[in-house]
Write a protein that holds these residues in place. Structure first.
Motif, PDB file in Angstrom:
ATOM      1  N   ARG A 393       0.678  -0.731  -0.112  1.00  0.00           N
ATOM      2  CA  ARG A 393       0.255   0.366   0.151  1.00  0.00           C
ATOM      3  C   ARG A 393       0.698   1.475  -0.266  1.00  0.00           C
ATOM      4  O   ARG A 393       1.798   1.271   0.992  1.00  0.00           O
ATOM      5  CB  ARG A 393      -0.924   0.083   0.539  1.00  0.00           C
ATOM      6  N   LYS A 397      -3.397   7.502   1.018  1.00  0.00           N
ATOM      7  CA  LYS A 397      -4.657   6.988   1.599  1.00  0.00           C
ATOM      8  C   LYS A 397      -4.011   5.237   1.308  1.00  0.00           C
ATOM      9  O   LYS A 397      -5.349   4.398   1.737  1.00  0.00           O
ATOM     10  CB  LYS A 397      -5.543   7.099   0.352  1.00  0.00           C
ATOM     11  N   ARG A 399      -3.009   3.320  -0.577  1.00  0.00           N
ATOM     12  CA  ARG A 399      -3.889   2.355  -1.614  1.00  0.00           C
ATOM     13  C   ARG A 399      -3.005   1.499  -2.289  1.00  0.00           C
ATOM     14  O   ARG A 399      -1.969   1.507  -2.388  1.00  0.00           O
ATOM     15  CB  ARG A 399      -4.486   3.388  -3.188  1.00  0.00           C
ATOM     16  N   GLN A 401      -1.373  -0.862  -5.844  1.00  0.00           N
ATOM     17  CA  GLN A 401      -1.068  -0.668  -6.882  1.00  0.00           C
ATOM     18  C   GLN A 401      -1.335  -1.524  -8.030  1.00  0.00           C
ATOM     19  O   GLN A 401      -0.207  -2.186  -7.381  1.00  0.00           O
ATOM     20  CB  GLN A 401       0.326   0.307  -6.863  1.00  0.00           C
ATOM     21  N   LYS A 414     -12.670  -8.165  -7.298  1.00  0.00           N
ATOM     22  CA  LYS A 414     -13.885  -7.583  -6.613  1.00  0.00           C
ATOM     23  C   LYS A 414     -15.136  -8.495  -5.988  1.00  0.00           C
ATOM     24  O   LYS A 414     -15.750  -9.012  -6.784  1.00  0.00           O
ATOM     25  CB  LYS A 414     -14.552  -6.314  -7.437  1.00  0.00           C
ATOM     26  N   ARG A 436     -10.042  -4.087   2.009  1.00  0.00           N
ATOM     27  CA  ARG A 436     -11.266  -2.913   1.558  1.00  0.00           C
ATOM     28  C   ARG A 436      -9.896  -1.483   1.474  1.00  0.00           C
ATOM     29  O   ARG A 436      -8.663  -1.235   1.658  1.00  0.00           O
ATOM     30  CB  ARG A 436     -11.925  -2.782   3.209  1.00  0.00           C
ATOM     31  N   ASN A 437     -10.901  -0.739   1.477  1.00  0.00           N
ATOM     32  CA  ASN A 437     -10.671   0.239   0.820  1.00  0.00           C
ATOM     33  C   ASN A 437      -9.472   1.001  -0.124  1.00  0.00           C
ATOM     34  O   ASN A 437      -7.986   0.657   0.194  1.00  0.00           O
ATOM     35  CB  ASN A 437     -10.031   1.245   2.451  1.00  0.00           C
ATOM     36  N   PHE A 439      -8.724   0.399  -3.731  1.00  0.00           N
ATOM     37  CA  PHE A 439      -8.636   1.525  -5.058  1.00  0.00           C
ATOM     38  C   PHE A 439     -10.058   2.790  -4.651  1.00  0.00           C
ATOM     39  O   PHE A 439      -9.091   4.080  -4.709  1.00  0.00           O
ATOM     40  CB  PHE A 439      -8.901   1.597  -6.669  1.00  0.00           C
ATOM     41  N   ARG A 440     -10.389   2.876  -3.410  1.00  0.00           N
ATOM     42  CA  ARG A 440     -10.746   3.945  -2.716  1.00  0.00           C
ATOM     43  C   ARG A 440     -11.612   3.632  -1.595  1.00  0.00           C
ATOM     44  O   ARG A 440     -11.874   2.712  -1.283  1.00  0.00           O
ATOM     45  CB  ARG A 440     -12.292   4.403  -4.511  1.00  0.00           C
ATOM     46  N   ASN A 441     -12.151   4.647  -1.205  1.00  0.00           N
ATOM     47  CA  ASN A 441     -12.373   4.098   0.169  1.00  0.00           C
ATOM     48  C   ASN A 441     -14.145   2.991   0.286  1.00  0.00           C
ATOM     49  O   ASN A 441     -15.414   3.386  -0.966  1.00  0.00           O
ATOM     50  CB  ASN A 441     -13.347   5.165   0.852  1.00  0.00           C
ATOM     51  N   ASP A 443     -15.016   0.027  -1.010  1.00  0.00           N
ATOM     52  CA  ASP A 443     -14.810  -0.943  -2.179  1.00  0.00           C
ATOM     53  C   ASP A 443     -13.932  -2.366  -0.968  1.00  0.00           C
ATOM     54  O   ASP A 443     -13.755  -1.891  -0.247  1.00  0.00           O
ATOM     55  CB  ASP A 443     -13.570  -0.816  -3.345  1.00  0.00           C
TER      56      ASP A 443
END
Length: 605
Positions: A393, A397, A399, A401, A414, A436-437, A439-441, A443
């Motif tokens: 990560r 945030k 994330r 890659q 997903k 969780r989270n 690529f975005r909050n 997900d």
């Protein structure tokens, strides 16, 4: 051509052109995928009943020279279903099934599903506490036992603590009478009606159908949940749209029924076309092609190691004397793909990727060599830190890659309403597989635990498992389970288990770095005997390394990275090394000469 080839549009176009004559089957598969809904009243039992009505005289199951038509198989399943129902089995109950490969195992599965109950397929290779743990995970309302597995069940202690579970007995090949406290299922079913039970029409697609056991990194099996919905999706996507079997096909299965390769991939593909499943007791490299010919098989399901065993058999003038035109499975290594296909004259190899608990699957639908295939489902391949055993990560945030095309990373899929993660019977184990989270909050993604190569155009190539679980002989081996078995043996102070690569073999062979307790000498025969009595054959370590002490982290976790790197080379490893070549003799000293023979393929492990 490189083993890590990228997939191009030309490869896909070639596969599409070859598949044109099967366009109606593809259309049926796509229609089934588009129309099946989790809440619909569709199930495996309803598929069986549909073929029994549509093609009652068509062969459904073949075993050791005997064939059952769809009408006969359905009627047999109905009689068992009525017997189970009379004993109180209802929708939502679990029926554990402990049998080796035999027609009775498959028909008991079908009968269970017609009631809306869940079939818990127990691994008949398990023994003792591991089998007891598996039984406890599914908490069966009933257990169906075949005589050949009686010893395995008794080793678990279940027989003495089974008062709350209804017990059904199948006498096996010899018709052995049931032990005290067990009901003779064959006798009970013989008194029942052959009509379809009314319960089948009430079963929903989102209901569980199977519990399939898989080894986790905790060292003990987990029971993954398979639903009718996922099975029906496999029937449409794999059976119709990819394999495109025909009604006159015979599909040979020698893999154990407690594996989804047999129970879901193979059986759903057969039922997609109303074809015939030719079941065998187990795999035999020397008799494989004879069994294929005897059954008139036109296809079969594999795991990668199975194909390597066949390729290692002496060449024969009859290597292409068979009717097989397609095969499907997983774990076929790129380096033997072409050799196997050319030697045995296989027209199509449908390699796939999937796991019992996974919500995603890839399959080589376009006939591209050396790939686990394509998926339309949402997935990502992300950077992975093998030392930390975790995805990387980055950024403010934190994330994940995605890796570049051609690179290796962790496969994640997903989680959505249409592609849920059904998980395990253990809620904590289920949550542990979710990321969780990413690529975005908000997900949510499933951590498959597998490292794969991004081949482009939504294709992947399987590379390896992450963490402490490794594959050997086509099975997942959890190091904690083996370490637990070592800890129970006399004279063992510490046992650190890991997998090592062996030239010419798929997966990783088990190796244990062992520290003996004070005052104990190494007993190779005794150690082998103890491990073989408590572990499945594929989990017994192939190599032993004696160490005076083990390296641990600050939190007392074993350091395995260097051990894996060292492997089993007696030149570079100064510790005494042993190998298990003959289970009757036990572990023998690994010399340079023996190590060279193993590396050259002269010793079968």
């Amino acid at each position: 051509m490189s083993d890590t080839k990228r997939v191009g549009l030309t490869d896909i176009a070639r596969g599409v052109i070859r598949g044109v004559p099967d366009a109606p089957s593809v259309a049926r598969g796509l229609y089934r995928l588009a129309t099946v809904r989790p809440g619909s009243h569709q199930s495996i039992g309803s598929v069986i009943e549909r073929w029994a009505k549509k093609t009652p005289d068509a062969p459904a199951l073949r075993f050791e020279g005997r064939t059952w038509t769809y009408a006969e198989f359905n009627a047999w399943a109905n009689r068992i279903a009525h017997a189970l129902a009379q004993a109180g089995i209802r929708s939502g109950h679990t029926v554990a099934i402990l049998m080796e490969n035999r027609p009775e195992a498959l028909v008991c599965v079908a009968a269970t599903l017609k009631l809306g109950a869940v079939a818990g397929l127990l691994n008949h290779n398990q023994r003792g506490e591991v089998l007891a743990h598996s039984i406890d995970l599914v908490k069966p309302t009933a257990l169906i036992l075949s005589a050949e597995c009686q010893e395995a069940l008794e080793s678990s202690g279940f027989a003495a603590n089974a008062d709350a579970c209804t017990r059904f007995w199948h006498g096996g090949d010899d018709g052995a009478p049931p032990p005290a406290g067990w009901d003779d299922l064959d006798r009970l079913a013989g008194r029942q009606s052959s009509t379809n039970p009314a319960s089948t029409s009430s079963v929903r697609a989102d209901q569980p159908c199977f519990y399939i056991f898989t080894s986790g990194t905790t060292g003990l099996p987990k029971a993954s949940v398979m639903t009718h919905y996922r099975w029906l999706s496999a029937m449409g996507g794999v059976g119709n749209a990819t394999l495109r079997l025909r009604g006159d096909d015979v599909f040979y299965v020698c893999l154990p029924l407690y594996h989804n390769n047999a129970l879901t991939v193979s059986w759903s593909s057969v039922l997609a076309a109303g074809a015939c499943l030719a079941l065998d007791r187990k795999f035999s490299a020397s008799r494989f092609w004879d069994r294929v010919r005897d059954n008139g098989a036109t296809g079969f399901c594999y795991i990668g190691e199975l194909l390597r065993y066949l390729l290692n058999q002496p060449a024969s003038g009859r290597d292409q004397d068979h009717a097989v035109r397609l095969i499907t499975g997983n774990g076929l290594r790129p380096e033997i793909w072409d050799a196997f296909q050319q030697r045995f004259g296989i027209d199509r190899i449908y390699e796939f990727y999937g796991a019992s608990e996974s919500n995603i699957a890839f399959i080589n639908a376009f006939g591209v060599d050396r790939t686990a295939g394509f998926t339309p489902m949402a997935f990502a391949i992300v950077s992975y830190d093998t030392d930390a055993d975790a995805p990387i990560r980055q950024g403010g945030k934190s994330r994940m890659q995605r890796v570049r095309r051609g690179d290796v990373g962790l496969l994640i899929s997903k989680v959505t309403n249409r592609r849920p993660f059904d998980g395990y019977t253990d809620a904590k184990a289920t949550e542990g597989k979710l990321l969780r989270n990413v690529f975005r909050n908000g997900d949510c993604w499933l951590n498959t635990g597998d490292l794969v190569r991004d081949q482009g155009l939504r294709h992947i190539q399987f590379v390896d498992r992450t963490g402490d679980t490794f594959r050997w002989k086509g099975e997942n081996v959890a190091t904690g389970e083996v370490e637990g078995a070592l800890a129970q043996l006399p004279g063992i102070e510490h046992g650190v288990v890991y997998g090592v690569q062996v030239p010419g073999h798929d997966g990783r062979a088990g190796m244990a770095a062992v520290t003996l307790a004070a005052g104990h000498a190494f007993d190779g025969a005794g150690l082998a005997r103890g491990l073989c009595e408590t572990l499945p054959p594929y989990a017994v370590p192939v190599f032993i390394r004696l160490r005076e002490e083990q390296d641990t982290t600050g939190t007392f976790k074993y350091r395995k990275v260097d051990l894996k790197t060292d492997g089993f080379d007696p030149v570079s490893v100064t510790d005494p090394l042993y190998v298990l070549l003959d289970r009757d003799k036990g572990y023998e000293r690994l010399t340079e000469r023996v190590a060279e023979a193993i590396a050259a393929g002269g010793c079968r492990l």
